[in-house]
Design a protein around this motif. Structure first.
Motif, short mmCIF file in Angstrom:
data_model
loop_
_atom_site.label_atom_id
_atom_site.label_comp_id
_atom_site.label_asym_id
_atom_site.label_seq_id
_atom_site.Cartn_x
_atom_site.Cartn_y
_atom_site.Cartn_z
N THR A 200 70.71 52.19 35.77
CA THR A 200 69.58 51.46 34.75
C THR A 200 69.95 50.46 33.68
O THR A 200 68.93 49.96 32.70
CB THR A 200 68.98 53.46 34.32
OG1 THR A 200 68.99 53.95 35.05
CG2 THR A 200 67.91 53.09 33.15
N LEU A 201 71.45 51.03 32.91
CA LEU A 201 71.91 49.74 32.35
C LEU A 201 71.75 48.39 32.63
O LEU A 201 71.99 47.26 31.93
CB LEU A 201 73.44 50.25 32.07
CG LEU A 201 72.98 51.51 31.05
CD1 LEU A 201 73.89 52.28 30.94
CD2 LEU A 201 72.25 51.46 30.10
N GLY A 202 71.79 48.01 34.09
CA GLY A 202 71.64 46.60 34.53
C GLY A 202 72.96 46.55 34.99
O GLY A 202 73.36 44.41 34.97
N ALA B 184 70.54 40.48 34.32
CA ALA B 184 71.31 41.16 34.98
C ALA B 184 72.76 40.90 33.19
O ALA B 184 73.11 40.65 32.60
CB ALA B 184 72.48 41.22 35.97
N LEU B 185 73.23 42.03 33.01
CA LEU B 185 74.86 42.24 32.60
C LEU B 185 75.50 41.26 33.03
O LEU B 185 75.87 41.51 34.66
CB LEU B 185 75.09 43.42 31.99
CG LEU B 185 74.30 44.94 31.21
CD1 LEU B 185 74.91 45.84 30.92
CD2 LEU B 185 74.06 43.70 29.97
#
Lengths: 236, 236
Positions: free
Chosen positions: A99-101, A75-76
């Motif tokens: 989508t980007l986390g 995860a970001l």
């Protein structure tokens, strides 16, 4: 969809699944053109990734032998605070965020958010979840982001945001500052992005009182749906 | 629209303009709510930015005294080579590219581009120009990107691309490589991004023969319209 995301209800046993979701059925049949014996990339919501072997396929269900052995992508280390986008853009932004986390998303009111935006059916929990799943299926991730709605700016910033930003660096994207946005950071971050038109000075002041630093990424003014991937590409 | 972009035909003299474009008229009246005496941010296509003072406003035209004194933002030192997106996404991608400051865009064929995509009316010169102008008006820039269409992959890569990449570093975004995409670069770049599903290995090979390095930005698979701002945010 690059991944077929199973819900816990789809699991018959630990290694056997039955997909009945019409959207997923149609996609697996029409886009993947799957038949018995094919392997599909699958994942369990909030669980592992793995492989599903198609063992049976009929009009209303697909049965899979599943092996969920692979951890989802990291995860970001980010909490994203976003001025509520206009409804037309809501679905796309929820998908992009998933989508980007991003795992923590706070959609907040702001002076330049039209009140009517809060009435959109896209904000119903089921609809939010649907878009997040589409975004995860695109990005090949399983962990559903948590989405929090805050209809009043000041109480959110004064009463809730301090606990959210604790132990993180906090940045607010703002075109009218000299400080450049950092890049390739390694620490936990809270990032605030205003609605179309940006935060007003009063809102920036309140955010600064809550330890946010205003940062810019150049003269060009981007739509929110462009600014979010642009900022995340730079930051992480 | 954060900027009203004038075409050379709109200029009556060096400092007098008449806007007749119905889209711009409607926006200036309804969104800006402009009246005589108001100042608007204006720019001349491929020229300077500045201020327009509304001197007359009627059903079919708005007259402005204009002062075009400010250079537009710096162009990105980038040539973007993009697998032709599906028509549904074409308008958004053209707008995004223009907003972000890309000035050279090559839309190319690839194994995973459906042949029918080349038939879309969105690729007609006038329609491309319209989307680019919308993107410039969003990003407050005046310089129209040049868009080039290449319907055959191999002849483009072998015969035209070497001259395009000369004196630049060339990168192709590709999930299946170990090399991380660089960030915050200072040099001229040619960046290739595949269509949905990516370039096939044969295409990557041909690009590598043309001095492209394959680079990745992590495990997550993004839609092209997300990948482009994500990559540009990271690179520049």
């Amino acid at each position: 969809m690059n991944l077929i995301l199973l819900s816990p209800n789809d699991l018959l046993t630990d290694n056997r699944a039955c997909i009945k979701n019409p959207r997923q059925l149609a996609h697996i049949k029409q886009v993947h053109g799957a038949t018995v014996g094919d392997q599909l990339k699958v994942g369990l919501i909030n669980g592992n990734l793995g492989i599903g072997l198609v063992t049976e396929l009929n009009d209303t269900a697909i049965y899979l032998d599943v092996d969920l052995h692979q951890a989802p992508p990291r995860a970001l280390p980010l909490t994203l605070v976003l001025g509520l986008p206009r409804p037309k853009m809501m679905r796309r932004i929820l998908q992009t965020v998933a989508t980007l986390g991003v795992k923590q998303l706070h959609l907040i009111n702001s002076y330049r958010v039209e009140k009517s935006y809060w009435q959109t059916p896209f904000l119903e929990a089921e609809n939010i979840r649907e878009q997040l799943i589409l975004g995860l299926e695109q990005g090949c991730d399983t962990h559903l982001p948590e989405v929090h709605l805050h209809k009043r700016f000041k109480p959110f910033v004064e009463d809730e945001l301090p606990a959210i930003v604790a132990d993180t660096r906090a940045l607010v994207a703002h075109p009218y500052t000299e400080t450049a946005c950092p890049c390739q950071i390694e620490y936990s971050l809270t990032l605030a992005v205003g609605p179309e038109g940006g935060f007003i000075p009063y809102e920036i002041d309140l955010l600064e009182k809550c330890n946010f630093e205003a940062v810019q990424v150049g003269e060009r003014i981007m739509r929110v749906e462009t600014a979010v991937p642009y900022l995340l590409g730079r930051l992480f």
